[in-house]
Write an enzyme that holds these catalytic residues in place. Structure first.
Site, short mmCIF file in Angstrom:
data_model
loop_
_atom_site.label_atom_id
_atom_site.label_comp_id
_atom_site.label_asym_id
_atom_site.label_seq_id
_atom_site.Cartn_x
_atom_site.Cartn_y
_atom_site.Cartn_z
N ASP A 1 -28.84 8.11 16.84
CA ASP A 1 -29.17 8.38 15.45
C ASP A 1 -30.68 8.45 15.31
O ASP A 1 -31.06 7.85 14.52
CB ASP A 1 -28.85 7.14 14.56
CG ASP A 1 -28.93 7.16 13.16
OD1 ASP A 1 -29.26 8.40 12.56
OD2 ASP A 1 -28.99 6.26 12.57
N HIS B 1 -31.72 4.12 17.96
CA HIS B 1 -32.48 3.92 16.84
C HIS B 1 -32.10 3.19 16.02
O HIS B 1 -31.43 3.38 14.83
CB HIS B 1 -32.61 5.21 16.13
CG HIS B 1 -33.23 6.22 17.30
ND1 HIS B 1 -32.47 6.93 18.22
CD2 HIS B 1 -34.58 6.89 17.36
CE1 HIS B 1 -33.17 7.86 18.85
NE2 HIS B 1 -34.50 7.73 18.43
N GLU C 1 -35.47 -0.08 19.28
CA GLU C 1 -36.31 0.58 17.90
C GLU C 1 -37.52 0.41 18.47
O GLU C 1 -38.08 -0.35 18.88
CB GLU C 1 -36.10 -0.33 16.63
CG GLU C 1 -36.97 -0.14 15.35
CD GLU C 1 -36.64 1.27 15.15
OE1 GLU C 1 -37.59 2.10 14.98
OE2 GLU C 1 -35.52 1.89 14.90
N ASP D 1 -38.55 3.13 23.35
CA ASP D 1 -37.91 4.55 22.98
C ASP D 1 -36.55 4.51 23.42
O ASP D 1 -35.99 4.15 24.73
CB ASP D 1 -38.47 5.50 24.31
CG ASP D 1 -37.81 6.94 23.97
OD1 ASP D 1 -36.79 7.35 23.59
OD2 ASP D 1 -38.60 7.97 23.84
N GLY D 2 -35.52 4.68 22.51
CA GLY D 2 -34.15 4.31 22.66
C GLY D 2 -33.36 5.29 23.36
O GLY D 2 -32.50 4.89 24.30
#
Length: 280
Positions: free
Chosen positions: A165, A42, A119, A144-145
């Site tokens: 994160d 993120h 991101e 989607d991380g």
């Protein structure tokens, strides 16, 4: 789902601990010359202005990095953190910019290393892409991380630092995060995993961390600061870093950080915790 913007919180007390731990982890990993990959699930925008509407609206950095800005007695690990923030501000006396995790890592990246930055928020991703435009050491993934992490491991380097994160906007994030880390560890058991977590609802946070403790994964370290007593009514009261496979001596450096930050950033009811939740 995508309403979260880290600019509101950039440089707050949670960022201080998160980024100090991240930088110290990198420095300890750099004791070996071998290349490594930094994976951020993120990544955010890269860097943030503390003079824009987001930071000015909350002023959270005033109770975070700003309290360290003039300090002259910092332990080594926090001095390294502050030196990086100063460098990001052009070594000027005024604190007007704050580096996000990708910028922190970028200031310390060696020639043999690389970054993979995920991101999902379109605006943040565009800012991130602009920040690293033309940088061949950096791969930016608009997606989607957590899913991206599973696709990114194991890395060719066989050495890596992973920062997870998320914003935890959705309650299911807690379970998804734990499940993803467990799956990633199965594919890349030697990686260093840094999980940032908030303390908003202590039971929910501990439920996620208990999943990790029950997973069979060894070497799990808790580094946490609560700036005030736990409460389910007044937002985030603390934050921590849950580290899987911490490099040697990270616990010692983290202890020095916590003891310094406890009276500086917390109130009389605040607390710090450094615990090996799972050993060797």
């Amino acid at each position: 789902m995508l309403s979260y913007r880290h600019g509101f919180h950039a440089g707050n007390y949670a960022d201080v601990l998160k980024h100090a731990v991240l930088l110290q982890t990198l420095q300890l990993m750099y004791k070996k010359d071998k290349p490594l990959v930094y994976i951020d699930t993120h990544a955010g925008a890269g860097g943030y202005s503390l003079e824009d509407e987001f930071s000015q609206k909350t002023g959270e950095y005033l109770d975070g990095v700003a309290r360290l800005w003039q300090a002259t007695d910092l332990p080594e690990s926090l001095q390294m953190y502050l030196d990086n923030v100063r460098h990001f501000n052009g070594n000027d006396d005024e604190l007007v910019q704050y580096p996000g995790s990708p910028a922190m890592v970028d200031m310390n990246l060696r020639e043999q290393d690389r970054m993979v930055l995920h991101e999902l928020h379109s605006t943040e991703q565009e800012m991130l892409a602009d920040y690293f435009f033309g940088d061949k050491q950096v791969q930016i993934v608009n997606g989607d991380g957590l899913k991206g992490l599973l696709a990114a491991v194991p890395p060719l380097e066989r050495r890596g630092v992973v920062l997870i994160d998320p914003s935890y906007e959705i309650k299911s994030d807690y379970d998804t995060v734990a499940d993803t880390i467990i799956k990633a560890h199965r594919k890349f058991a030697t990686g260093v995993y840094l999980l940032w977590y908030p303390v908003v609802d202590r039971d929910r946070t501990e439920g996620m961390l208990q999943q990790l403790k029950d997973s069979g994964i060894r070497r799990q370290l808790r580094i946490e600061q609560s700036v005030r007593a736990d409460s389910n009514e007044f937002g985030m009261t603390g934050a921590g870093m849950w580290v899987i496979n911490p490099p040697w001596q990270l616990d010692t450096h983290a202890e020095a950080m916590l003891q310094y930050l406890k009276p500086l950033l917390g109130d009389a009811d605040g607390s710090v915790t450094l615990t090996w939740e799972v050993g060797e």
